[in-house]
Design a protein around this motif. Structure first.
Motif, PDB file in Angstrom:
ATOM      1  N   CYS A  32       8.991  19.657 -17.712  1.00 21.97           N
ATOM      2  CA  CYS A  32       8.878  19.291 -16.293  1.00 21.97           C
ATOM      3  C   CYS A  32       8.677  17.790 -16.096  1.00 21.97           C
ATOM      4  N   GLU A  38      15.134  22.409 -11.220  1.00 18.94           N
ATOM      5  CA  GLU A  38      15.089  22.785  -9.803  1.00 18.94           C
ATOM      6  C   GLU A  38      14.332  24.083  -9.598  1.00 18.94           C
ATOM      7  N   PHE A  39      14.383  24.967 -10.614  1.00 22.98           N
ATOM      8  CA  PHE A  39      13.641  26.227 -10.592  1.00 22.98           C
ATOM      9  C   PHE A  39      13.362  26.610 -12.033  1.00 22.98           C
ATOM     10  N   LYS A  61       6.496  37.282  -9.429  1.00 25.96           N
ATOM     11  CA  LYS A  61       6.171  35.898  -9.080  1.00 25.96           C
ATOM     12  C   LYS A  61       4.658  35.692  -9.043  1.00 25.96           C
ATOM     13  N   THR A  87       8.065  32.193  -3.292  1.00 28.79           N
ATOM     14  CA  THR A  87       9.471  31.907  -3.515  1.00 28.79           C
ATOM     15  C   THR A  87      10.327  33.030  -2.959  1.00 28.79           C
ATOM     16  N   LEU A  89      13.068  33.715  -4.510  1.00 28.32           N
ATOM     17  CA  LEU A  89      13.865  34.084  -5.674  1.00 28.32           C
ATOM     18  C   LEU A  89      13.692  35.558  -6.038  1.00 28.32           C
ATOM     19  N   ALA A 131       4.532  25.596 -13.063  1.00 26.94           N
ATOM     20  CA  ALA A 131       5.474  25.534 -11.935  1.00 26.94           C
ATOM     21  C   ALA A 131       4.745  25.178 -10.636  1.00 26.94           C
ATOM     22  N   ILE A 136       7.520  23.650  -8.348  1.00 24.10           N
ATOM     23  CA  ILE A 136       8.850  24.125  -8.720  1.00 24.10           C
ATOM     24  C   ILE A 136       8.904  25.628  -8.455  1.00 24.10           C
ATOM     25  N   PRO A 137       9.901  26.115  -7.738  1.00 24.18           N
ATOM     26  CA  PRO A 137      10.036  27.569  -7.549  1.00 24.18           C
ATOM     27  C   PRO A 137      10.172  28.258  -8.916  1.00 24.18           C
ATOM     28  N   ALA A 138       9.521  29.413  -9.057  1.00 22.68           N
ATOM     29  CA  ALA A 138       9.553  30.102 -10.349  1.00 22.68           C
ATOM     30  C   ALA A 138       9.342  31.591 -10.168  1.00 22.68           C
TER      31      ALA A 138
END
Length: 183
Positions: A32, A38-39, A61, A87, A89, A131, A136-138
């Motif tokens: 990082c 980006e993710f 998540k 997120t 995601l 993250a 950071i989206p994770a």
């Protein structure tokens, strides 16, 4: 960026970050800092506290870092021991516990279910913590290889190859990886 623990769980499409809470934290932090993704998608295996079956595929998540001694009222922590990444995601609300130890006592392990914690993976708390720190989206995708009982390691070894094949197929079906990347 897709990451995995390494050792038994290396993938041609993923960066290995190390096994356990410490290795994964150090190595993912380096990534990082020097090549910010980006993710972050963590992929790997998990043990089930009893709600999910062998070879189930689970997205998450949210993670905790609860030790068995906490469940037995032998310990406490002043640290924040839960992390959730907001997120889009994944919509999953399944919580994965992380520790440097694998649970092997079915009776005590089932107590995690009382805290709405369903799975165990050694690295996921670290991944989400890093993250979150870097904004950071994770999320994670896990395949269940074993139950958290006296046969945990034996079942992990026995089921690992088939579990990884099911994980590859899931990632392909979701268009996360291409078929050629899984080879």
């Amino acid at each position: 960026m897709i990451v995995s623990a390494g050792r038994n769980e290396t993938f041609p499409f993923a960066n290995s970050i190390g096994v356990g809470l410490i290795e994964s934290t150090i190595n993912l932090t380096k990534i990082c800092l020097f090549n910010r993704p980006e993710f972050i998608l963590f992929v790997g295996s998990a043990g089930s506290y009893g709600k999910y079956k062998i070879f189930d595929i689970i997205e998450s998540k949210s993670s905790t870092n609860l030790e068995l001694s906490f469940l037995q009222n032998f310990a406490y922590t002043p640290l924040d021991n839960a992390v959730k990444i907001d997120t889009n995601l994944t919509k999953s609300e399944i919580v994965v516990n992380s520790s440097n130890y694998i649970s092997i006592d079915k009776t005590i392990s089932k107590e995690f279910l009382n805290y709405n914690i369903d799975l165990e993976n050694m690295e996921f708390f670290s991944v989400l913590s890093v993250a979150k720190e870097f904004e950071i989206p994770a999320f994670g995708i896990f395949v269940v290889t074993n139950y958290t009982d006296e046969n945990a390691h034996k079942d992990f070894v026995k089921n690992h190859k088939a579990a990884m094949e099911k994980l590859f197929k899931y990632l392909e079906d979701k268009n996360i990886i291409k078929a050629k990347e899984a080879k």
